[in-house]
Design a protein around this motif. Structure first.
Motif, PDB file in Angstrom:
ATOM      1  N   GLY A 160      24.873  77.129 -72.122  1.00 27.33           N
ATOM      2  CA  GLY A 160      23.975  75.921 -70.406  1.00 27.33           C
ATOM      3  C   GLY A 160      25.068  74.692 -71.164  1.00 27.33           C
ATOM      4  O   GLY A 160      25.032  73.077 -69.896  1.00 27.33           O
ATOM      5  N   HIS A 161      25.430  73.950 -73.076  1.00 23.62           N
ATOM      6  CA  HIS A 161      26.482  72.746 -73.194  1.00 23.62           C
ATOM      7  C   HIS A 161      27.653  73.344 -73.663  1.00 23.62           C
ATOM      8  O   HIS A 161      28.365  72.362 -73.815  1.00 23.62           O
ATOM      9  N   ILE A 162      27.799  73.695 -72.542  1.00 23.79           N
ATOM     10  CA  ILE A 162      29.002  73.884 -73.034  1.00 23.79           C
ATOM     11  C   ILE A 162      29.957  72.967 -72.108  1.00 23.79           C
ATOM     12  O   ILE A 162      29.705  72.780 -70.911  1.00 23.79           O
ATOM     13  N   GLU A 170      26.741  63.506 -66.206  1.00 12.66           N
ATOM     14  CA  GLU A 170      26.022  63.348 -67.549  1.00 12.66           C
ATOM     15  C   GLU A 170      24.251  64.147 -67.803  1.00 12.66           C
ATOM     16  O   GLU A 170      24.390  64.606 -66.853  1.00 12.66           O
ATOM     17  N   CYS A 171      24.352  64.644 -69.348  1.00 14.04           N
ATOM     18  CA  CYS A 171      23.394  66.013 -69.192  1.00 14.04           C
ATOM     19  C   CYS A 171      22.430  65.787 -69.719  1.00 14.04           C
ATOM     20  O   CYS A 171      22.733  64.416 -70.610  1.00 14.04           O
ATOM     21  N   THR A 172      21.634  65.551 -69.843  1.00 13.62           N
ATOM     22  CA  THR A 172      20.320  65.468 -70.954  1.00 13.62           C
ATOM     23  C   THR A 172      20.116  65.396 -72.215  1.00 13.62           C
ATOM     24  O   THR A 172      19.114  65.235 -72.622  1.00 13.62           O
ATOM     25  N   CYS A 173      20.936  66.471 -72.838  1.00 14.75           N
ATOM     26  CA  CYS A 173      21.920  66.628 -74.537  1.00 14.75           C
ATOM     27  C   CYS A 173      22.865  65.134 -75.043  1.00 14.75           C
ATOM     28  O   CYS A 173      22.598  65.231 -75.642  1.00 14.75           O
ATOM     29  N   GLY A 174      22.610  64.119 -73.399  1.00 17.50           N
ATOM     30  CA  GLY A 174      23.478  62.849 -74.267  1.00 17.50           C
ATOM     31  C   GLY A 174      25.160  63.761 -74.136  1.00 17.50           C
ATOM     32  O   GLY A 174      25.379  62.222 -74.015  1.00 17.50           O
ATOM     33  N   LYS A 175      25.876  64.184 -73.518  1.00 19.04           N
ATOM     34  CA  LYS A 175      26.936  64.196 -73.286  1.00 19.04           C
ATOM     35  C   LYS A 175      27.310  64.359 -71.603  1.00 19.04           C
ATOM     36  O   LYS A 175      26.966  64.770 -71.529  1.00 19.04           O
ATOM     37  N   LYS A 176      28.537  64.740 -71.757  1.00 15.93           N
ATOM     38  CA  LYS A 176      29.246  64.673 -69.895  1.00 15.93           C
ATOM     39  C   LYS A 176      29.692  65.819 -69.704  1.00 15.93           C
ATOM     40  O   LYS A 176      30.672  66.768 -70.482  1.00 15.93           O
ATOM     41  N   GLY A 177      29.294  67.000 -68.921  1.00 15.47           N
ATOM     42  CA  GLY A 177      30.145  67.632 -68.465  1.00 15.47           C
ATOM     43  C   GLY A 177      29.728  68.884 -68.975  1.00 15.47           C
ATOM     44  O   GLY A 177      31.258  70.214 -68.301  1.00 15.47           O
ATOM     45  N   CYS A 178      28.246  69.504 -69.145  1.00 10.40           N
ATOM     46  CA  CYS A 178      28.199  70.533 -69.705  1.00 10.40           C
ATOM     47  C   CYS A 178      28.190  71.669 -68.363  1.00 10.40           C
ATOM     48  O   CYS A 178      27.797  71.074 -67.496  1.00 10.40           O
ATOM     49  N   LEU A 179      27.972  72.953 -68.538  1.00 11.26           N
ATOM     50  CA  LEU A 179      27.619  73.888 -67.899  1.00 11.26           C
ATOM     51  C   LEU A 179      26.148  73.692 -66.999  1.00 11.26           C
ATOM     52  O   LEU A 179      26.428  73.671 -65.592  1.00 11.26           O
TER      53      LEU A 179
HETATM   54 ZN   LIG Z   1      24.729  69.091 -72.550  1.00 11.20          ZN
END
Ligand SMILES: [Zn+2]
Length: 316
Positions: A160-162, A170-179
């Protein structure tokens, strides 16, 4: 025995060594009091059902369980399972072994579902299989040369975080554009809303979004199935991102199957065929020919079946 621990229910199954489900039941997950009731409830339910089926601890090779959160497989503990209210480290293995007298092992829920699909589902029990779950989030599990991959911090298979769009949401993990930001159930609706701002043609989907209707990913796939032009465009975007991620996974790992599961995969062949087309575009010839995009077959049972397969390893 396989246990699939989730935020709303705990599912249990008793299986034969060949993976055939003999008994199946479930209880509600009581997450009150920081999740302090969860493990005692599991122990109580196991003991009550063994009594009911006239079985004893000696009848079992072991218990395997899939759980949310971060798992320490050696210690048999779980931490940071927020949908269970488990904030501190939980000594799950110790409590369940003490309460049931049966050897216990666990892994995270996505890994366990991957084991299930690989063993009894779309994976055909092959040695190299990747499972992608498309639900409220996007997760995954990787089986290579018959073993689950865990990685240095247990994060292997966090598909999911590829990154599929460096300038994306923005993703819940803090980075952008995650799957996950575009291919989870909520992500798909988010993509539809974004694209609808630029779409001008006639479309039921566009109209319903403009009317402020609360749509689901299922609605979008159904409208695409009915050939709504804008819904087809949205689905094509989602499948591009999925095909890109799958292509990179394929080039890296060359599994015999990349299996799409989770609620969103109910979209079926429309989803599979489009992802497969993009996958072919992003893989090199030997991978294109030897790695197949497939749909999961076990639905909700993948977790309990995969969890039970963990117990088979205890035998060695
Ligand atoms: Zn993510």
């Amino acid at each position: 025995m396989g246990i699939d621990l989730g935020g709303t229910t705990v599912k249990f199954a008793i299986l034969t060594k060949d993976g055939e489900i003999q008994q199946k039941w479930s209880i509600q997950t009581n997450i009150l009091d920081e999740g302090a009731h969860i493990v005692p409830d599991i122990v109580e339910s196991i003991n009550r059902h063994l009594h009911l089926y006239n079985m004893s601890a000696e009848d079992f090779l072991g218990i395997g369980m899939g759980t949310p959160g971060s798992v320490d497989r050696n210690k048999g503990t779980v931490v940071g399972a927020y949908n269970l209210n488990w904030k501190t480290t939980q000594p799950v293995k110790e409590q369940i072994e003490k309460g049931t007298g049966i050897t216990f092992t666990l892994d995270n829920d996505a890994n366990v579902a991957a084991l299930g699909e690989r063993w009894q589902g779309a994976g055909d029990n092959a040695s190299d299989v990747v499972f992608i779950t498309l639900g409220t989030g996007v997760g995954g599990g990787i089986v290579m040369e018959n073993e689950l991959l865990h990685g240095a911090a247990g994060c292997a298979g966090e598909i999911g975080h590829i990154t599929v769009d460096p300038n994306g949401f923005e993703c819940t993990c803090g980075k952008k554009g995650c799957l996950e930001t575009v291919a989870s159930a909520t992500g798909i609706v988010r993509v539809a809303r974004q694209l609808s701002e630029e779409y001008a043609g006639p479309s039921t989907l566009k109209q319903r979004l403009d009317d402020g209707e609360e749509l689901t990913s299922k609605d979008i796939f159904e409208l695409a199935e009915a050939e709504d032009p804008f819904a087809l465009m949205v689905v094509d975007h989602i499948c591009f991102y999925l095909g890109l991620a799958c292509g990179n996974i394929g080039n890296l790992l060359n599994p015999s199957a990349l299996i799409l599961g989770g609620g969103v995969s109910a979209a079926g062949e429309l989803l599979r065929s489009k992802v497969s087309n993009y996958f072919k575009q992003f893989t090199f010839p030997q991978v294109t020919e030897s790695t197949q995009i497939k749909l999961a077959q076990l639905g909700n049972d993948a977790g309990i079946i995969g969890a039970a397969s963990l117990a088979l390893k205890l035998e060695r």
